[in-house]
Design an enzyme around this catalytic site. Structure first.
Site, PDB file in Angstrom:
ATOM      1  N   GLY A  13      -1.269   3.107   5.922  1.00 34.36           N
ATOM      2  CA  GLY A  13      -0.471   1.854   5.197  1.00 34.36           C
ATOM      3  C   GLY A  13      -0.314   1.080   6.187  1.00 34.36           C
ATOM      4  O   GLY A  13      -0.832   1.448   7.709  1.00 34.36           O
ATOM      5  N   ARG A  37      -1.229  11.903   2.457  1.00 35.08           N
ATOM      6  CA  ARG A  37      -2.242  12.459   2.133  1.00 35.08           C
ATOM      7  C   ARG A  37      -3.772  12.869   3.017  1.00 35.08           C
ATOM      8  O   ARG A  37      -4.740  13.762   2.603  1.00 35.08           O
ATOM      9  CB  ARG A  37      -2.351  11.964   0.977  1.00 35.08           C
ATOM     10  CG  ARG A  37      -1.256  12.257   0.164  1.00 35.08           C
ATOM     11  CD  ARG A  37      -1.279  11.714  -1.364  1.00 35.08           C
ATOM     12  NE  ARG A  37      -1.116  10.070  -0.643  1.00 35.08           N
ATOM     13  CZ  ARG A  37      -0.798   8.822  -1.950  1.00 35.08           C
ATOM     14  NH1 ARG A  37      -1.050   9.486  -3.191  1.00 35.08           N
ATOM     15  NH2 ARG A  37      -0.654   7.880  -1.231  1.00 35.08           N
ATOM     16  N   ARG A  38      -3.456  11.203   4.167  1.00 35.83           N
ATOM     17  CA  ARG A  38      -5.075  12.329   4.951  1.00 35.83           C
ATOM     18  C   ARG A  38      -4.910  11.538   6.661  1.00 35.83           C
ATOM     19  O   ARG A  38      -3.858  11.317   6.517  1.00 35.83           O
ATOM     20  CB  ARG A  38      -6.452  10.993   4.505  1.00 35.83           C
ATOM     21  CG  ARG A  38      -5.785   8.898   4.627  1.00 35.83           C
ATOM     22  CD  ARG A  38      -6.640   8.590   3.259  1.00 35.83           C
ATOM     23  NE  ARG A  38      -6.155   7.064   3.091  1.00 35.83           N
ATOM     24  CZ  ARG A  38      -5.721   6.367   4.063  1.00 35.83           C
ATOM     25  NH1 ARG A  38      -6.723   6.583   5.424  1.00 35.83           N
ATOM     26  NH2 ARG A  38      -5.779   4.748   3.594  1.00 35.83           N
ATOM     27  N   LEU A  72       5.788   4.397   1.648  1.00 37.92           N
ATOM     28  CA  LEU A  72       5.374   4.811   0.870  1.00 37.92           C
ATOM     29  C   LEU A  72       4.940   3.081   0.339  1.00 37.92           C
ATOM     30  O   LEU A  72       6.568   2.536   0.276  1.00 37.92           O
ATOM     31  CB  LEU A  72       5.441   6.054  -0.117  1.00 37.92           C
ATOM     32  CG  LEU A  72       4.888   6.971   0.506  1.00 37.92           C
ATOM     33  CD1 LEU A  72       6.095   8.237  -0.301  1.00 37.92           C
ATOM     34  CD2 LEU A  72       3.806   7.576   1.050  1.00 37.92           C
ATOM     35  N   GLY A  73       4.138   3.068  -0.474  1.00 33.75           N
ATOM     36  CA  GLY A  73       3.585   1.674  -1.351  1.00 33.75           C
ATOM     37  C   GLY A  73       2.388   1.226  -1.701  1.00 33.75           C
ATOM     38  O   GLY A  73       1.470   2.490  -1.278  1.00 33.75           O
ATOM     39  N   TYR A 124       7.657  -4.653 -11.265  1.00 27.08           N
ATOM     40  CA  TYR A 124       7.496  -4.033  -9.824  1.00 27.08           C
ATOM     41  C   TYR A 124       8.816  -4.366  -8.815  1.00 27.08           C
ATOM     42  O   TYR A 124       9.466  -3.448  -8.380  1.00 27.08           O
ATOM     43  CB  TYR A 124       6.807  -5.016  -9.430  1.00 27.08           C
ATOM     44  CG  TYR A 124       6.449  -5.278  -7.321  1.00 27.08           C
ATOM     45  CD1 TYR A 124       5.629  -3.717  -6.620  1.00 27.08           C
ATOM     46  CD2 TYR A 124       6.349  -5.439  -6.104  1.00 27.08           C
ATOM     47  CE1 TYR A 124       5.212  -3.596  -5.586  1.00 27.08           C
ATOM     48  CE2 TYR A 124       6.655  -5.336  -5.011  1.00 27.08           C
ATOM     49  CZ  TYR A 124       5.512  -3.922  -4.591  1.00 27.08           C
ATOM     50  OH  TYR A 124       6.305  -3.729  -2.665  1.00 27.08           O
ATOM     51  N   LYS A 128      11.163  -0.724  -7.522  1.00 23.46           N
ATOM     52  CA  LYS A 128      11.568  -1.110  -6.037  1.00 23.46           C
ATOM     53  C   LYS A 128      13.245  -1.107  -6.075  1.00 23.46           C
ATOM     54  O   LYS A 128      13.515  -0.486  -5.766  1.00 23.46           O
ATOM     55  CB  LYS A 128      11.261  -2.433  -5.549  1.00 23.46           C
ATOM     56  CG  LYS A 128       9.785  -2.149  -5.373  1.00 23.46           C
ATOM     57  CD  LYS A 128       9.367  -0.839  -4.318  1.00 23.46           C
ATOM     58  CE  LYS A 128       8.172  -1.275  -3.778  1.00 23.46           C
ATOM     59  NZ  LYS A 128       7.449  -0.616  -3.236  1.00 23.46           N
ATOM     60  N   LEU A 151       3.459  -9.334   3.211  1.00 24.25           N
ATOM     61  CA  LEU A 151       3.590  -8.576   4.444  1.00 24.25           C
ATOM     62  C   LEU A 151       1.646  -8.955   4.962  1.00 24.25           C
ATOM     63  O   LEU A 151       0.790  -9.363   3.683  1.00 24.25           O
ATOM     64  CB  LEU A 151       3.455  -6.869   4.152  1.00 24.25           C
ATOM     65  CG  LEU A 151       4.432  -5.709   4.389  1.00 24.25           C
ATOM     66  CD1 LEU A 151       5.358  -4.695   3.828  1.00 24.25           C
ATOM     67  CD2 LEU A 151       5.392  -6.100   5.511  1.00 24.25           C
ATOM     68  N   ARG A 159      -7.032  -7.214  -1.248  1.00 18.70           N
ATOM     69  CA  ARG A 159      -6.600  -7.753  -1.878  1.00 18.70           C
ATOM     70  C   ARG A 159      -6.819  -8.910  -2.260  1.00 18.70           C
ATOM     71  O   ARG A 159      -5.748  -9.630  -1.556  1.00 18.70           O
ATOM     72  CB  ARG A 159      -5.278  -6.616  -1.866  1.00 18.70           C
ATOM     73  CG  ARG A 159      -4.771  -5.495  -1.520  1.00 18.70           C
ATOM     74  CD  ARG A 159      -3.493  -5.086  -1.404  1.00 18.70           C
ATOM     75  NE  ARG A 159      -3.506  -3.699  -0.992  1.00 18.70           N
ATOM     76  CZ  ARG A 159      -2.351  -3.236  -1.046  1.00 18.70           C
ATOM     77  NH1 ARG A 159      -0.799  -3.805  -1.370  1.00 18.70           N
ATOM     78  NH2 ARG A 159      -1.896  -1.908  -1.006  1.00 18.70           N
TER      79      ARG A 159
END
Length: 277
Positions: A13, A37-38, A72-73, A124, A128, A151, A159
């Site tokens: 990320g 995962r990748r 992670l997010g 959200y 958290k 961020l 996005r």
């Protein structure tokens, strides 16, 4: 220089990728392991990558490290549903923290959100906040909670909501002063840098929460060079008058350190008159 090891999850990320790069370029770390995962695009001699499915991650997948950084997010839109969103933003971080505790990792550093609160009216922030609550209840040796504002940085994906928010916060930046300072947008690379500083120089307590304005001003401490006087370096009081010692200094190459062998024998000096004879 320390000999530290770090584990990073969520390394592909915006913040995680910057964190991995900074860790690899930091002299305090000799080993950086990514569980993802990748495969990340960044490569480095210090870096080891483990491709894992977070649904099936096991204790042996996590080796000992001094810090485990959890970045992670996702978003509900990208996850596809609230169920999948909670898996990535709540279930996976909590499961990894539990495994880190079992493996004896002394410091867990996790990114949540500025408005994290399990009683928040916003879904959200509730998720958290629930994550923070359960991590605290887990009883980790040391837990650092990172609460950044919006961020900013170069993402692989577009996005719209975040881009609009970034523009609005940039326009409102001069107005965000005092208690509103923590609402200013923050560069992901600065958050990553702050996480490393917190790991190396942060508060030594069981749970610490770092707000976005604290993260924005986080800098490495200046290195101080201590001048040691000869009086401090050598204890002259131990050298009693009349003590005659012959000192041979030997290098122990296996341990790479100086060892001092003291041979207790008198040292005789020839008189100049004797030399002439």
């Amino acid at each position: 220089m320390s000999m530290r090891a770090a584990i990073v999850v969520g390394a592909t990320g915006l913040t995680g990728s910057s964190l991995v790069e900074q860790l690899c370029n930091n002299n305090e770390y000799v080993s950086v392991t990514v569980i993802a995962r990748r495969k990340p695009t960044f490569t480095h001699p210090k870096l080891e990558v483990k491709i894992r499915d977070f649904e099936r991650i096991e204790e042996q997948d996590i080796e000992f490290a001094h810090e485990l950084y959890c970045c992670l997010g996702t978003t509900i839109k990208k996850a596809g549903s609230r169920v999948m969103f909670e898996k990535v933003d709540f279930e996976y971080p909590l499961a990894i923290a539990s495994l880190a505790k079992k493996r004896g990792i002394p410091h867990f550093i996790v990114i949540t959100a500025m408005g994290a609160n399990e009683n928040s009216p916003f879904y959200y922030n509730r998720v958290k906040g629930k994550l923070e609550h359960d991590l605290v209840e887990l009883g980790l040796q040391r837990l650092s909670i990172i609460r950044p504002s919006l961020l900013v940085g170069n993402r692989d994906e577009f996005r719209l909501g975040e881009k609009v928010g970034e523009k609005l916060l940039k326009f409102a930046h001069p107005l965000l002063i005092g208690p509103f300072k923590r609402s200013r947008a923050i560069d992901a690379s600065q958050v990553a840098k702050a996480m490393i500083i917190i790991a190396l120089h942060g508060k030594q307590q069981s749970v610490t929460i770092y707000s976005s304005d604290e993260l924005a001003t986080c800098e490495y401490p200046e290195a101080s060079e201590e001048t040691i006087s000869r009086e401090v370096l050598f204890n002259w009081d131990k050298l009693h008058e009349g003590e005659k010692v012959n000192r041979d200094v030997v290098i122990n190459r296996d341990k790479y350190k100086l060892e001092e062998t003291v041979i207790d024998k008198e040292v005789h000096f020839r008189h100049r008159d004797q030399e002439k004879k």
